[in-house]
Design a protein around this motif. Structure first.
Motif, PDB file in Angstrom:
ATOM      1  N   SER A   4      49.824  33.569  39.208  1.00 20.10           N
ATOM      2  CA  SER A   4      51.232  34.427  39.854  1.00 20.10           C
ATOM      3  C   SER A   4      50.692  35.504  40.568  1.00 20.10           C
ATOM      4  O   SER A   4      49.483  35.926  40.467  1.00 20.10           O
ATOM      5  CB  SER A   4      51.822  35.050  38.707  1.00 20.10           C
ATOM      6  N   ARG A   5      51.655  36.228  41.256  1.00 17.55           N
ATOM      7  CA  ARG A   5      51.220  37.498  42.257  1.00 17.55           C
ATOM      8  C   ARG A   5      50.571  38.395  41.399  1.00 17.55           C
ATOM      9  O   ARG A   5      49.665  39.155  41.765  1.00 17.55           O
ATOM     10  CB  ARG A   5      52.452  37.871  43.054  1.00 17.55           C
ATOM     11  N   LEU A   6      51.342  38.553  40.269  1.00 14.89           N
ATOM     12  CA  LEU A   6      50.927  39.790  39.305  1.00 14.89           C
ATOM     13  C   LEU A   6      49.623  39.519  38.736  1.00 14.89           C
ATOM     14  O   LEU A   6      48.692  40.539  39.102  1.00 14.89           O
ATOM     15  CB  LEU A   6      51.904  40.147  38.343  1.00 14.89           C
ATOM     16  N   MET A   7      49.076  38.379  38.521  1.00 12.47           N
ATOM     17  CA  MET A   7      47.876  38.239  37.922  1.00 12.47           C
ATOM     18  C   MET A   7      46.665  38.224  39.151  1.00 12.47           C
ATOM     19  O   MET A   7      45.734  38.505  38.760  1.00 12.47           O
ATOM     20  CB  MET A   7      47.874  36.877  37.141  1.00 12.47           C
ATOM     21  N   SER A   8      47.190  37.860  40.400  1.00 11.36           N
ATOM     22  CA  SER A   8      46.306  38.004  41.725  1.00 11.36           C
ATOM     23  C   SER A   8      46.092  39.532  41.686  1.00 11.36           C
ATOM     24  O   SER A   8      44.968  39.709  41.999  1.00 11.36           O
ATOM     25  CB  SER A   8      46.964  37.580  42.805  1.00 11.36           C
ATOM     26  N   LEU A   9      47.111  40.471  41.435  1.00 11.49           N
ATOM     27  CA  LEU A   9      47.095  41.690  41.671  1.00 11.49           C
ATOM     28  C   LEU A   9      46.112  42.233  40.503  1.00 11.49           C
ATOM     29  O   LEU A   9      45.098  43.253  40.654  1.00 11.49           O
ATOM     30  CB  LEU A   9      48.213  42.602  41.623  1.00 11.49           C
ATOM     31  N   VAL A  10      46.403  41.888  39.208  1.00  9.00           N
ATOM     32  CA  VAL A  10      45.519  42.194  38.064  1.00  9.00           C
ATOM     33  C   VAL A  10      43.982  42.276  38.256  1.00  9.00           C
ATOM     34  O   VAL A  10      43.017  42.877  38.062  1.00  9.00           O
ATOM     35  CB  VAL A  10      45.918  41.683  36.815  1.00  9.00           C
ATOM     36  N   GLU A  11      43.587  40.821  38.717  1.00  9.28           N
ATOM     37  CA  GLU A  11      42.310  40.156  39.011  1.00  9.28           C
ATOM     38  C   GLU A  11      41.744  41.125  39.996  1.00  9.28           C
ATOM     39  O   GLU A  11      40.517  41.451  40.040  1.00  9.28           O
ATOM     40  CB  GLU A  11      42.254  38.746  39.337  1.00  9.28           C
ATOM     41  N   ALA A  12      42.464  41.324  41.030  1.00  8.02           N
ATOM     42  CA  ALA A  12      41.903  42.185  42.199  1.00  8.02           C
ATOM     43  C   ALA A  12      41.523  43.604  41.693  1.00  8.02           C
ATOM     44  O   ALA A  12      40.387  44.121  42.214  1.00  8.02           O
ATOM     45  CB  ALA A  12      42.769  42.207  43.344  1.00  8.02           C
ATOM     46  N   VAL A  13      42.209  44.472  41.069  1.00  9.02           N
ATOM     47  CA  VAL A  13      42.256  45.621  40.498  1.00  9.02           C
ATOM     48  C   VAL A  13      40.777  45.356  39.836  1.00  9.02           C
ATOM     49  O   VAL A  13      40.189  46.447  39.677  1.00  9.02           O
ATOM     50  CB  VAL A  13      43.586  46.057  39.945  1.00  9.02           C
ATOM     51  N   ALA A  14      41.038  44.699  38.718  1.00  6.79           N
ATOM     52  CA  ALA A  14      39.830  44.529  37.688  1.00  6.79           C
ATOM     53  C   ALA A  14      38.593  44.640  38.432  1.00  6.79           C
ATOM     54  O   ALA A  14      37.534  45.192  38.237  1.00  6.79           O
ATOM     55  CB  ALA A  14      40.100  43.318  36.938  1.00  6.79           C
ATOM     56  N   ASN A  15      38.628  43.698  39.452  1.00 10.76           N
ATOM     57  CA  ASN A  15      37.215  43.354  40.393  1.00 10.76           C
ATOM     58  C   ASN A  15      36.877  44.642  41.032  1.00 10.76           C
ATOM     59  O   ASN A  15      35.647  45.139  40.992  1.00 10.76           O
ATOM     60  CB  ASN A  15      37.417  42.468  41.287  1.00 10.76           C
ATOM     61  N   VAL A  16      37.689  45.437  41.369  1.00 13.74           N
ATOM     62  CA  VAL A  16      37.440  46.629  42.423  1.00 13.74           C
ATOM     63  C   VAL A  16      37.176  47.790  41.305  1.00 13.74           C
ATOM     64  O   VAL A  16      36.396  48.785  41.921  1.00 13.74           O
ATOM     65  CB  VAL A  16      38.700  46.999  43.191  1.00 13.74           C
ATOM     66  N   ILE A  17      37.662  47.895  40.333  1.00 10.80           N
ATOM     67  CA  ILE A  17      37.175  49.127  39.239  1.00 10.80           C
ATOM     68  C   ILE A  17      35.727  48.901  39.153  1.00 10.80           C
ATOM     69  O   ILE A  17      35.141  49.945  39.158  1.00 10.80           O
ATOM     70  CB  ILE A  17      37.968  48.819  38.065  1.00 10.80           C
ATOM     71  N   VAL A  18      35.545  47.608  38.771  1.00 11.04           N
ATOM     72  CA  VAL A  18      33.877  47.567  38.630  1.00 11.04           C
ATOM     73  C   VAL A  18      33.136  47.998  39.868  1.00 11.04           C
ATOM     74  O   VAL A  18      32.273  48.462  39.808  1.00 11.04           O
ATOM     75  CB  VAL A  18      33.652  46.206  37.942  1.00 11.04           C
ATOM     76  N   GLY A  19      33.587  47.456  41.008  1.00 15.26           N
ATOM     77  CA  GLY A  19      33.030  47.598  42.214  1.00 15.26           C
ATOM     78  C   GLY A  19      33.224  49.077  42.718  1.00 15.26           C
ATOM     79  O   GLY A  19      32.084  49.660  43.292  1.00 15.26           O
ATOM     80  N   TYR A  20      34.004  49.855  42.222  1.00 18.63           N
ATOM     81  CA  TYR A  20      34.210  51.411  42.489  1.00 18.63           C
ATOM     82  C   TYR A  20      33.039  52.157  41.766  1.00 18.63           C
ATOM     83  O   TYR A  20      32.236  52.808  42.645  1.00 18.63           O
ATOM     84  CB  TYR A  20      35.519  51.815  42.113  1.00 18.63           C
ATOM     85  N   GLY A  21      32.491  51.803  40.550  1.00 21.56           N
ATOM     86  CA  GLY A  21      31.451  52.406  39.796  1.00 21.56           C
ATOM     87  C   GLY A  21      30.190  51.898  40.686  1.00 21.56           C
ATOM     88  O   GLY A  21      29.459  52.858  40.815  1.00 21.56           O
ATOM     89  N   VAL A  22      30.165  50.644  40.867  1.00 18.44           N
ATOM     90  CA  VAL A  22      29.036  50.105  41.662  1.00 18.44           C
ATOM     91  C   VAL A  22      28.791  50.898  42.802  1.00 18.44           C
ATOM     92  O   VAL A  22      27.598  51.396  43.261  1.00 18.44           O
ATOM     93  CB  VAL A  22      28.738  48.769  41.675  1.00 18.44           C
ATOM     94  N   ALA A  23      29.755  51.241  43.698  1.00 15.10           N
ATOM     95  CA  ALA A  23      29.656  51.562  44.916  1.00 15.10           C
ATOM     96  C   ALA A  23      29.282  53.206  45.052  1.00 15.10           C
ATOM     97  O   ALA A  23      28.405  53.552  45.708  1.00 15.10           O
ATOM     98  CB  ALA A  23      31.138  51.637  45.601  1.00 15.10           C
ATOM     99  N   VAL A  24      29.874  53.906  44.035  1.00 17.03           N
ATOM    100  CA  VAL A  24      29.523  55.362  43.776  1.00 17.03           C
ATOM    101  C   VAL A  24      27.918  55.528  43.375  1.00 17.03           C
ATOM    102  O   VAL A  24      27.519  56.336  44.108  1.00 17.03           O
ATOM    103  CB  VAL A  24      30.470  55.957  42.653  1.00 17.03           C
ATOM    104  N   VAL A  25      27.593  54.788  42.638  1.00 15.45           N
ATOM    105  CA  VAL A  25      26.261  54.877  42.093  1.00 15.45           C
ATOM    106  C   VAL A  25      25.275  54.553  43.463  1.00 15.45           C
ATOM    107  O   VAL A  25      24.276  55.191  43.635  1.00 15.45           O
ATOM    108  CB  VAL A  25      25.864  53.948  40.868  1.00 15.45           C
ATOM    109  N   THR A  26      25.853  53.484  43.959  1.00 14.76           N
ATOM    110  CA  THR A  26      24.889  52.939  45.109  1.00 14.76           C
ATOM    111  C   THR A  26      25.201  54.042  46.359  1.00 14.76           C
ATOM    112  O   THR A  26      23.838  54.349  46.580  1.00 14.76           O
ATOM    113  CB  THR A  26      25.514  51.798  45.508  1.00 14.76           C
ATOM    114  N   GLN A  27      26.083  54.779  46.564  1.00 14.05           N
ATOM    115  CA  GLN A  27      26.225  55.897  47.306  1.00 14.05           C
ATOM    116  C   GLN A  27      25.223  57.125  47.043  1.00 14.05           C
ATOM    117  O   GLN A  27      24.382  57.458  47.920  1.00 14.05           O
ATOM    118  CB  GLN A  27      27.633  56.413  47.611  1.00 14.05           C
TER     119      GLN A  27
END
Length: 73
Positions: A4-27
Motif C-alpha cells: 500500500s501507499r502507506l506502507m511504502s511511506l512507512v518503509e521509506a521513513v524507517a529506512n531514512v531514520i537509520v540513514g539519518y543516524g549514519v549520515a550524521v556520524v559520517t559527516q
C-alpha cells in the motif's frame, strides 16, 4: 503482493531514520578530513535536509516501481 501507499511511506521513513543516524556520524567523522569544521547542530540540520530529500526520493521511486510492476503507463 502489493504494498500500500502507506506502507511504502512507512518503509521509506524507517529506512531514512537509520540513514539519518549514519549520515550524521559520517559527516562528523569525514568533514574534518576535507577541512570542513561544523558544529553538531549544523550536522543535525544538514542531516535533516538530506532526510527530507531521501524520504521523498524513496517514496516516489517505490510508487514508480509499483506502477511499472502493474504494467500501467
Amino acid at each position: 503482493m502489493k504494498q500500500s501507499r502507506l506502507m511504502s511511506l512507512v518503509e521509506a521513513v524507517a529506512n531514512v531514520i537509520v540513514g539519518y543516524g549514519v549520515a550524521v556520524v559520517t559527516q562528523i567523522l569525514i568533514f574534518p578530513v576535507f577541512g570542513l569544521h561544523t558544529t553538531l547542530a549544523q550536522n543535525l540540520k544538514m542531516g535533516a535536509v538530506f532526510t527530507v530529500v531521501s524520504i521523498t526520493r524513496s517514496y516516489v521511486l517505490r510508487r514508480l516501481f509499483e506502477r511499472l510492476k502493474k504494467g500501467q503507463p
